[in-house]
Design a protein around this motif. Structure first.
Motif, PDB file in Angstrom:
ATOM      1  N   ASP A   2      27.824  57.096   8.703  1.00 58.96           N
ATOM      2  CA  ASP A   2      27.620  55.650   8.620  1.00 58.96           C
ATOM      3  C   ASP A   2      27.972  55.134   7.220  1.00 58.96           C
ATOM      4  OD1 ASP A   2      26.543  53.110   9.783  1.00 58.96           O
ATOM      5  OD2 ASP A   2      25.104  53.346   8.151  1.00 58.96           O
ATOM      6  N   LEU A   3      27.512  55.844   6.196  1.00 60.39           N
ATOM      7  CA  LEU A   3      27.789  55.412   4.826  1.00 60.39           C
ATOM      8  C   LEU A   3      29.279  55.476   4.500  1.00 60.39           C
ATOM      9  CD1 LEU A   3      24.859  57.047   2.801  1.00 60.39           C
ATOM     10  CD2 LEU A   3      25.161  54.626   3.361  1.00 60.39           C
ATOM     11  N   SER A   4      29.999  56.417   5.091  1.00 59.97           N
ATOM     12  CA  SER A   4      31.422  56.556   4.763  1.00 59.97           C
ATOM     13  C   SER A   4      32.236  55.342   5.190  1.00 59.97           C
ATOM     14  CB  SER A   4      31.998  57.823   5.399  1.00 59.97           C
ATOM     15  OG  SER A   4      32.139  57.675   6.799  1.00 59.97           O
ATOM     16  N   THR A   5      31.693  54.538   6.095  1.00 62.63           N
ATOM     17  CA  THR A   5      32.380  53.303   6.492  1.00 62.63           C
ATOM     18  C   THR A   5      31.721  52.063   5.906  1.00 62.63           C
ATOM     19  OG1 THR A   5      31.063  53.131   8.533  1.00 62.63           O
ATOM     20  CG2 THR A   5      33.157  54.318   8.657  1.00 62.63           C
ATOM     21  N   ARG A   6      30.429  52.139   5.614  1.00 66.39           N
ATOM     22  CA  ARG A   6      29.705  50.953   5.151  1.00 66.39           C
ATOM     23  C   ARG A   6      29.522  50.888   3.633  1.00 66.39           C
ATOM     24  NH1 ARG A   6      27.614  48.276   9.474  1.00 66.39           N
ATOM     25  NH2 ARG A   6      27.357  49.471  11.396  1.00 66.39           N
ATOM     26  N   LEU A   7      29.460  52.030   2.975  1.00 65.02           N
ATOM     27  CA  LEU A   7      29.264  51.996   1.526  1.00 65.02           C
ATOM     28  C   LEU A   7      30.592  51.681   0.845  1.00 65.02           C
ATOM     29  CD1 LEU A   7      27.093  54.300  -0.658  1.00 65.02           C
ATOM     30  CD2 LEU A   7      29.367  53.626  -1.420  1.00 65.02           C
ATOM     31  N   HIS A   8      30.597  50.615   0.061  1.00 66.31           N
ATOM     32  CA  HIS A   8      31.789  50.188  -0.667  1.00 66.31           C
ATOM     33  C   HIS A   8      31.485  50.131  -2.162  1.00 66.31           C
ATOM     34  CE1 HIS A   8      33.152  49.233   3.317  1.00 66.31           C
ATOM     35  NE2 HIS A   8      34.314  48.789   2.873  1.00 66.31           N
ATOM     36  N   THR A   9      32.504  50.386  -2.951  1.00 66.88           N
ATOM     37  CA  THR A   9      32.332  50.396  -4.403  1.00 66.88           C
ATOM     38  C   THR A   9      33.044  49.211  -5.035  1.00 66.88           C
ATOM     39  OG1 THR A   9      34.290  51.807  -4.708  1.00 66.88           O
ATOM     40  CG2 THR A   9      32.150  52.906  -4.444  1.00 66.88           C
ATOM     41  N   LEU A  10      32.419  48.649  -6.054  1.00 65.03           N
ATOM     42  CA  LEU A  10      32.974  47.522  -6.798  1.00 65.03           C
ATOM     43  C   LEU A  10      33.179  47.937  -8.253  1.00 65.03           C
ATOM     44  CD1 LEU A  10      30.598  44.896  -5.225  1.00 65.03           C
ATOM     45  CD2 LEU A  10      33.087  44.893  -4.961  1.00 65.03           C
ATOM     46  N   PRO A  11      34.272  47.529  -8.883  1.00 66.33           N
ATOM     47  CA  PRO A  11      34.607  48.018 -10.229  1.00 66.33           C
ATOM     48  C   PRO A  11      33.687  47.463 -11.311  1.00 66.33           C
ATOM     49  CG  PRO A  11      36.147  46.314  -9.565  1.00 66.33           C
ATOM     50  CD  PRO A  11      35.302  46.606  -8.360  1.00 66.33           C
ATOM     51  N   VAL A  12      33.353  48.316 -12.272  1.00 58.63           N
ATOM     52  CA  VAL A  12      32.518  47.905 -13.411  1.00 58.63           C
ATOM     53  C   VAL A  12      33.106  48.395 -14.730  1.00 58.63           C
ATOM     54  CG1 VAL A  12      30.409  47.949 -12.015  1.00 58.63           C
ATOM     55  CG2 VAL A  12      31.054  49.983 -13.320  1.00 58.63           C
ATOM     56  N   HIS A  13      34.328  48.906 -14.717  1.00 58.16           N
ATOM     57  CA  HIS A  13      34.843  49.624 -15.879  1.00 58.16           C
ATOM     58  C   HIS A  13      34.984  48.734 -17.115  1.00 58.16           C
ATOM     59  CE1 HIS A  13      38.891  47.899 -15.538  1.00 58.16           C
ATOM     60  NE2 HIS A  13      38.822  48.113 -14.243  1.00 58.16           N
ATOM     61  N   GLN A  14      35.126  49.399 -18.261  1.00 55.24           N
ATOM     62  CA  GLN A  14      35.137  48.735 -19.555  1.00 55.24           C
ATOM     63  C   GLN A  14      36.368  47.871 -19.783  1.00 55.24           C
ATOM     64  OE1 GLN A  14      35.205  51.960 -18.904  1.00 55.24           O
ATOM     65  NE2 GLN A  14      36.456  53.152 -20.324  1.00 55.24           N
ATOM     66  N   GLY A  15      37.369  47.982 -18.919  1.00 57.09           N
ATOM     67  CA  GLY A  15      38.550  47.137 -19.049  1.00 57.09           C
ATOM     68  C   GLY A  15      38.375  45.753 -18.457  1.00 57.09           C
ATOM     69  N   LEU A  16      37.268  45.520 -17.754  1.00 56.05           N
ATOM     70  CA  LEU A  16      37.003  44.217 -17.150  1.00 56.05           C
ATOM     71  C   LEU A  16      36.276  43.331 -18.156  1.00 56.05           C
ATOM     72  CD1 LEU A  16      35.797  45.348 -13.616  1.00 56.05           C
ATOM     73  CD2 LEU A  16      37.944  44.179 -14.150  1.00 56.05           C
ATOM     74  N   GLY A  17      36.948  42.280 -18.586  1.00 61.89           N
ATOM     75  CA  GLY A  17      36.331  41.350 -19.515  1.00 61.89           C
ATOM     76  C   GLY A  17      35.513  40.297 -18.795  1.00 61.89           C
ATOM     77  N   THR A  18      34.918  39.409 -19.562  1.00 62.76           N
ATOM     78  CA  THR A  18      34.064  38.362 -18.996  1.00 62.76           C
ATOM     79  C   THR A  18      34.825  37.480 -18.020  1.00 62.76           C
ATOM     80  OG1 THR A  18      32.749  38.341 -21.031  1.00 62.76           O
ATOM     81  CG2 THR A  18      32.545  36.439 -19.566  1.00 62.76           C
ATOM     82  N   ASP A  19      36.063  37.099 -18.375  1.00 60.50           N
ATOM     83  CA  ASP A  19      36.850  36.221 -17.505  1.00 60.50           C
ATOM     84  C   ASP A  19      37.127  36.877 -16.158  1.00 60.50           C
ATOM     85  OD1 ASP A  19      36.863  34.429 -19.548  1.00 60.50           O
ATOM     86  OD2 ASP A  19      38.954  34.756 -20.137  1.00 60.50           O
ATOM     87  N   GLU A  20      37.507  38.147 -16.185  1.00 61.85           N
ATOM     88  CA  GLU A  20      37.817  38.843 -14.935  1.00 61.85           C
ATOM     89  C   GLU A  20      36.575  39.015 -14.073  1.00 61.85           C
ATOM     90  OE1 GLU A  20      41.271  41.973 -15.587  1.00 61.85           O
ATOM     91  OE2 GLU A  20      39.937  41.876 -17.310  1.00 61.85           O
ATOM     92  N   MET A  21      35.449  39.317 -14.687  1.00 56.99           N
ATOM     93  CA  MET A  21      34.217  39.441 -13.917  1.00 56.99           C
ATOM     94  C   MET A  21      33.833  38.105 -13.292  1.00 56.99           C
ATOM     95  SD  MET A  21      33.250  42.548 -13.709  1.00 56.99           S
ATOM     96  CE  MET A  21      31.661  42.215 -12.941  1.00 56.99           C
ATOM     97  N   GLU A  22      34.071  37.007 -13.993  1.00 53.77           N
ATOM     98  CA  GLU A  22      33.776  35.685 -13.434  1.00 53.77           C
ATOM     99  C   GLU A  22      34.624  35.420 -12.192  1.00 53.77           C
ATOM    100  OE1 GLU A  22      34.289  32.800 -16.482  1.00 53.77           O
ATOM    101  OE2 GLU A  22      32.425  33.318 -17.531  1.00 53.77           O
ATOM    102  N   VAL A  23      35.899  35.811 -12.248  1.00 54.38           N
ATOM    103  CA  VAL A  23      36.776  35.636 -11.088  1.00 54.38           C
ATOM    104  C   VAL A  23      36.271  36.461  -9.911  1.00 54.38           C
ATOM    105  CG1 VAL A  23      39.090  36.080 -10.180  1.00 54.38           C
ATOM    106  CG2 VAL A  23      38.814  35.058 -12.439  1.00 54.38           C
ATOM    107  N   LEU A  24      35.895  37.714 -10.176  1.00 52.95           N
ATOM    108  CA  LEU A  24      35.421  38.584  -9.103  1.00 52.95           C
ATOM    109  C   LEU A  24      34.132  38.051  -8.487  1.00 52.95           C
ATOM    110  CD1 LEU A  24      36.109  42.072 -10.724  1.00 52.95           C
ATOM    111  CD2 LEU A  24      37.371  41.006  -8.852  1.00 52.95           C
ATOM    112  N   VAL A  25      33.249  37.540  -9.311  1.00 56.17           N
ATOM    113  CA  VAL A  25      31.998  36.978  -8.799  1.00 56.17           C
ATOM    114  C   VAL A  25      32.281  35.737  -7.953  1.00 56.17           C
ATOM    115  CG1 VAL A  25      29.879  35.792  -9.483  1.00 56.17           C
ATOM    116  CG2 VAL A  25      30.520  37.933 -10.589  1.00 56.17           C
TER     117      VAL A  25
END
Length: 381
Positions: A353-376
């Motif tokens: 069940d988790l292999s289809t339902r669990l999804h990951t979202l990026p948090v890496h150090q290359g994501l700046g404030t502007d990019e995180m705002e777009v993703l949100v």
């Protein structure tokens, strides 16, 4: 669509090495005996040989069922039967099932710190005790987050051996480490450990690809890039969501391709990376997702909170309807493609069940404030 891993910057490559790089961080957090490899599977294979030298009659290994299918290959190559234990929806191990699987032929029990979040210390202790009762070793799999700690101790160093994949946290071509934390194993020869002694064409190509994208980081292009990402994500609303299991390579071929030394460029970057900055950036981005996801219907965080000392690989969430991710479909990725023996087996209902339902979202150090705002904004749209 945001990248799931950071890009290497010219600033990192051309800066001077400092005394507070990754190796110093390892040693400051309890990793005194470790060796570098190109990839974690090969590091694991060397660790298996070290343990088999002490227990040559062992014929099986106990692994969590919630793992990517490729991680099993080093154990198969060593002639060990994989036995799988279950976990719950919070990725905590089923200790009773581990005990049922252990016998006199068990070489080791592996436990995993998923997405950089440490397993509970009491569960780690219980697994170590169970393994010891049967004369088995423990393998601390910290492939997801090379800089995570638990009570000040580096993850990967809580077993008799441990592994970590540096390239899953840092912008490097490859890189992994094997930790030997059992005094009886620490003097063993490691046949596969290697770091290239010079830069290769592959290193220069890696830099070229990374630097070629640096222009997109300049302020004059940021707004245009954000707009393009927004439009691209909206256009994917009507497209089907493709599970990564739909397109798979042969696990044996993948494993064979990882049998190469660690890149010289990777070592170069390790010496110029500030681990504290990396950890702070990833934790900040994780918290942005956490505030956002908890307000959305149909998406459930995997973890109740971000553990102190964790350097998260991703923000994992359980999605009620994976085919209805909307604007997040290009950013959220399902994980993992399970071992073939586990797929469709009702014994591992939670894992399937988790292999289809669990999804990951990026948090890496290359994501700046502007990019995180777009993703949100995409998540809230």
């Amino acid at each position: 669509m945001a990248r799931s891993t950071p890009r290497l910057s010219p600033r990192t490559v051309f800066s001077r090495a400092n005394g507070d790089g990754v190796r110093a961080y390892f040693e400051d957090h309890g990793a005194s005996r470790y060796s570098f490899y190109g990839y974690g599977k090969v590091a694991c294979r060397d660790g298996i040989d070290v343990m088999l030298a002490e227990c040559p009659d062992a014929d099986n290994v106990v692994l969590p069922a919630y793992l990517p299918y490729g991680i099993v290959e080093p154990f198969r190559e060593a002639g060990l039967e994989p036995r799988y234990y279950t976990c719950d929806r919070r990725l905590q191990p089923d200790l009773n099932r581990i005990e049922e699987l252990l016998d006199s032929g068990t070489l080791a029990v592996m436990f995993v710190h998923y997405f950089g979040q440490p397993q509970a210390r009491e569960d780690i202790g219980a697994i170590r005790e169970l393994a010891a009762e049967y004369g088995a070793y423990t393998i601390d799999d910290n492939a997801h987050a090379a800089l995570s700690t638990l009570d000040g101790q580096l993850l990967g160093t809580f077993g008799d051996i441990g592994i970590t994949s540096l390239h899953k946290t840092l912008p490097i071509p490859n890189g992994a480490a094997l930790f030997l934390d059992n005094d009886d194993l620490s003097g063993a020869a490691l046949a596969r450990s290697a770091v290239r002694d010079r830069y290769t064409k592959a290193d220069y190509r890696y830099c070229g690809r990374a630097f070629g994208r640096s222009v997109s980081r300049q302020p004059v292009f940021k707004q245009a890039l954000s707009t393009l990402r927004w439009v691209s994500a909206r256009s994917r609303r009507t497209n089907g969501h493709v599970h990564q299991n739909d397109i798979e390579e042969d696990p044996r071929e993948i494993y064979e391709s990882t049998k190469i030394p660690m890149s010289r460029l990777s070592l170069h970057v390790l010496e110029r990376t500030d681990p504290i900055d990396v950890i702070a950036s990833r934790r900040a981005n994780y918290r942005v997702w956490d505030r956002t996801i908890r307000d959305l219907d149909g998406i459930e965080p995997v973890f109740e909170s971000l553990t102190p000392g964790a350097c998260p690989q991703y923000y994992p969430a359980i999605v009620e309807a994976p085919d209805d991710l909307g604007t997040l479909s290009g950013t959220a990725k399902p994980w993992p493609p399970l071992p073939y023996e586990v797929r469709g087996d009702e014994t591992f209902a939670t894992e399937n069940d988790l292999s289809t339902r669990l999804h990951t979202l990026p948090v890496h150090q290359g994501l700046g404030t502007d990019e995180m705002e777009v993703l949100v904004c995409l998540a809230n749209d």
